[in-house]
Design a protein around this motif. Structure first.
Motif, PDB file in Angstrom:
ATOM      1  N   GLU A  22      -3.659 -67.836 -41.098  1.00  0.00           N
ATOM      2  CA  GLU A  22      -2.961 -67.637 -40.140  1.00  0.00           C
ATOM      3  C   GLU A  22      -1.766 -68.320 -40.036  1.00  0.00           C
ATOM      4  N   LYS A  72       0.767 -66.934 -42.585  1.00  0.00           N
ATOM      5  CA  LYS A  72       1.073 -65.725 -42.297  1.00  0.00           C
ATOM      6  C   LYS A  72       2.399 -65.924 -41.324  1.00  0.00           C
ATOM      7  N   LYS A  73       2.190 -66.778 -40.392  1.00  0.00           N
ATOM      8  CA  LYS A  73       3.227 -67.280 -39.245  1.00  0.00           C
ATOM      9  C   LYS A  73       4.336 -67.705 -39.867  1.00  0.00           C
ATOM     10  N   SER A 123      -9.156 -69.790 -42.643  1.00  0.00           N
ATOM     11  CA  SER A 123      -8.809 -68.564 -41.930  1.00  0.00           C
ATOM     12  C   SER A 123      -7.398 -69.464 -40.980  1.00  0.00           C
ATOM     13  N   LYS A 124      -7.821 -70.363 -40.524  1.00  0.00           N
ATOM     14  CA  LYS A 124      -6.784 -71.252 -39.854  1.00  0.00           C
ATOM     15  C   LYS A 124      -5.328 -71.263 -40.693  1.00  0.00           C
TER      16      LYS A 124
END
Length: 112
Positions: free
Chosen positions: A58, A61-62, A54-55
């Motif tokens: 993210e 995505k960023k 998940s990290k």
């Protein structure tokens, strides 16, 4: 048949019955032994793995968002392009709503 023969036959029958039944009555279990601590460790490892994924997701995505913004700025220029794209997007959404309303009106007319 006399009494003694009847008792012998009964004993033979009794012995035969329990000889045949005995293997069926042996306790055979399919119990599963679970090492609870090991299961909890595996679950904890899985949860840690999912948290790491998940990290990373993210972060990706960023980074993708930042690169998209940079690309947009290079292609269109900063404020004008954003305003123009926003305007086009808003027009598109409004047009889609109008089409939806027209389709609904057409359906009501078909029903009459």
């Amino acid at each position: 048949m006399n009494y003694k023969q009847i008792v012998e036959k009964a004993q033979e029958s009794y012995a035969r019955y329990f000889k045949n039944v005995e293997p069926l009555t042996e306790k055979k279990t399919n119990d599963v032994v679970v090492d609870r601590q090991k299961v909890e460790e595996v679950i904890a490892q899985g949860e840690a793995h999912m948290a790491a994924i998940s990290k990373i997701k993210e972060e990706m995505k960023k980074e993708a968002t930042e690169k998209a913004i940079e690309s947009e700025e290079k292609i269109f220029g900063v404020p004008e392009a954003t305003e123009s794209l926003d305007h086009m997007t808003n027009d598109y959404v409004a047009y889609q709503e109008k089409l939806k309303d027209l389709k609904a009106k057409l359906e009501t007319l078909k029903e009459k």
